[in-house]
Scaffold this active site. Structure first.
Site, PDB file in Angstrom:
ATOM      1  N   HIS A 223     173.709  -2.932 -22.343  1.00  0.00           N
ATOM      2  CA  HIS A 223     174.249  -2.107 -23.433  1.00  0.00           C
ATOM      3  C   HIS A 223     173.176  -1.275 -24.127  1.00  0.00           C
ATOM      4  O   HIS A 223     173.488  -0.475 -25.014  1.00  0.00           O
ATOM      5  CB  HIS A 223     174.962  -2.984 -24.461  1.00  0.00           C
ATOM      6  CG  HIS A 223     174.079  -3.592 -25.510  1.00  0.00           C
ATOM      7  ND1 HIS A 223     172.944  -4.315 -25.208  1.00  0.00           N
ATOM      8  CD2 HIS A 223     174.169  -3.585 -26.866  1.00  0.00           C
ATOM      9  CE1 HIS A 223     172.384  -4.735 -26.328  1.00  0.00           C
ATOM     10  NE2 HIS A 223     173.088  -4.309 -27.351  1.00  0.00           N
TER      11      HIS A 223
ATOM     12  N   LEU B 253     173.511   8.065 -35.429  1.00  0.00           N
ATOM     13  CA  LEU B 253     174.200   9.268 -34.962  1.00  0.00           C
ATOM     14  C   LEU B 253     173.097  10.161 -34.412  1.00  0.00           C
ATOM     15  O   LEU B 253     172.164  10.504 -35.131  1.00  0.00           O
ATOM     16  CB  LEU B 253     174.945   9.940 -36.116  1.00  0.00           C
ATOM     17  CG  LEU B 253     175.527  11.342 -35.888  1.00  0.00           C
ATOM     18  CD1 LEU B 253     176.438  11.389 -34.681  1.00  0.00           C
ATOM     19  CD2 LEU B 253     176.269  11.803 -37.140  1.00  0.00           C
TER      20      LEU B 253
END
Length: 486
Positions: free
Chosen positions: A409, A211
């Site tokens: 990605h 995060l």
């Protein structure tokens, strides 16, 4: 194959950033391989990755090319960064083409906050996010779901989270596929996979999951940035995680079944890690239905984390979510197989597109791009390594022709986790990052060592390849302010 020059000797350069592995590279290839790399990146390519691309080209029913994105490196069966499409009727489905962390993916949350507003509260914000979002190996959720609720999560993904108070309905409009793939089948998910999934809903996990608090450092495409709600100096939040233990177990269980199925159907495997079955066989469809459930679980996971992240931000800055502009820009899946319509040899056909460490990158005008973004193309989110730049792109006009609507990605590893822990000390990396103004919080220093910036390729170099190929075009460069690792 000790040097980069020997690697390039084995490849045919088709165009800038496009290299081909000819069909005579290895006996049994049904199509050529295509690798999208700059001159610099191709010199760093592992020979074994080249072999994996060639092996995928040997699977039945593969269409056009076996492909690898610019972040390609050695994986299980398929390379990480591998993309392959298989005919709906004559092709196969392979768990190795999806991977163990099914729908490991990324989402980006924008805000109205500026760097100057957030910087003084970074340590507090990072600590509170770390406390609010369970992270680390074996981390347990704040929520205990029942068997019935787990089934709903498997079948409905982000929709379950939103309907149960974890987020806004508009979030679903800004997720790939609405945060759910239809057609999940809970009937072939083992008790062990369910047991692993029940306590982990809404957990970050470990490894490369994170995060991150970021800010928009540079805008490259003003029209797309306006559509995505991004501007320079703005703070955003990136969430990267997947299907946790349940996805890993689903993959593990079905690889065993597929290994037997490959023998049953007489499929000659160049590598046992490419275990597969004919796409319409019972074994393949049982895996596909279970894989969908794991993908949906991952979308639900990121949705719950988004909700808790919003709560922390709102409480820290003593404002509400609407005033803070905490809107989801988009959520993209990695590690997933989807039945999609693509043009092959001038004809539209349905194919099972396997994206293993690759991101969907549909262009402007595509019906699956949200209406809000349809004039510019699907948002494509490419995280960097810890402490380096991440990028927001949009699907390019050539993506459908070149790569079945796929892009890279991430940055792509160049060093194993075990090697990284020998090479780097977590506390040293943390101190180096904090000297650069990047706050780091993790469950254990070893995780920081495993994910040190030196473990990865340059995210800028990787992104430039897909940008120049018009697979995905750069919109914004994001720089980290704070990182939470499992």
């Amino acid at each position: 194959m000790e040097s980069g020059n020997k690697i390039t000797d084995l490849l045919t350069k088709i165009d800038d950033n496009i290299w081909e592995i000819p069909e005579d590279y290895s006996p049994g290839m049904n199509v050529p391989g295509r690798i999208y790399l700059s001159e610099k990146l191709v010199r760093d390519l592992e020979p074994e990755t080249l072999d994996q691309v060639a092996n995928v080209a040997k699977l039945p029913g593969i269409q056009k090319f076996s492909m690898a994105m610019p972040d390609a490196h050695l994986g299980y069966g398929f390379p990480i960064g591998g993309v392959a499409a298989f005919d709906e009727e004559e092709g196969v489905i392979s768990p190795g083409g999806v991977g163990f962390d099914i729908n490991c993916g990324v989402r980006l949350l924008r805000s109205n906050l500026t760097v100057d507003e957030v910087r003084p509260k970074m340590k507090e914000l990072t600590e509170r996010m770390f406390e609010a979002v369970p992270s680390g190996v074996g981390s347990k959720s704040r929520l205990r779901v029942t068997d019935s609720e787990l089934d709903d999560i498997y079948l409905h993904g982000s929709k379950w989270a939103v309907e149960n108070g974890y987020g806004e309905k508009t979030d679903l409009d800004h997720c790939e596929g609405g945060g759910c793939i239809e057609g999940g089948d809970v009937g072939h998910i083992s008790i062990k996979a369910r047991k692993r999934g029940r306590p982990q809903a809404g957990t970050l996990g470990s490894g490369n999951h994170f995060l991150e608090v970021q800010y928009v450092d540079k805008i490259y495409d003003q029209e797309a940035a306006d559509a995505f709600g991004l501007e320079e100096g703005q703070v955003s939040f990136m969430i990267h995680c997947g299907s946790r233990g349940t996805g890993h177990q689903i993959c593990t269980d079905h690889i065993k079944t597929m290994s037997q199925a490959s023998k049953k159907y007489g499929i000659q495997l160049p590598d046992k890690q490419l275990a597969c079955a004919p796409a319409q066989s019972e074994e393949a469809q049982n895996y596909f239905g279970s894989m969908i459930c794991a993908a949906n679980y991952a979308w639900n996971n990121r949705q719950m984390i988004t909700h808790w992240t919003r709560d922390v931000i709102a409480d820290t800055f003593r404002s509400d979510i609407d005033e803070l502009g905490l809107e989801l820009v988009y959520d993209v899946a990695h590690n997933v197989a989807k039945l999609e319509e693509h043009e092959v040899d001038g004809k539209k056909k349905n194919v099972y597109v396997h994206r293993k460490g690759a991101t969907r990158a549909f262009p402007r005008g595509h019906k699956e791009v949200p209406l809000k973004y349809r004039e510019v193309g699907q948002p494509v989110l490419i995280p960097g390594s810890m402490g380096t730049a991440s990028y927001v792109l949009h699907g390019g006009d050539r993506s459908m022709d070149i790569s079945f609507g796929s892009a890279c990605h991430g940055a792509g590893r160049v060093m194993s986790r075990s090697h990284a822990k020998k090479e780097f000390q977590g506390e040293d990396i943390k101190m180096q990052l904090e000297k650069r103004g990047i706050t780091v919080r993790s469950a254990h220093p070893a995780v920081i060592a495993e994910e040190a910036p030196g473990v990865y390729k340059s995210s800028s170099e990787v992104v430039n390849v897909v940008h120049e190929l018009d697979i995905a075009r750069k919109v914004a460069k994001m720089m980290p302010m704070g990182v939470i690792k499992g």
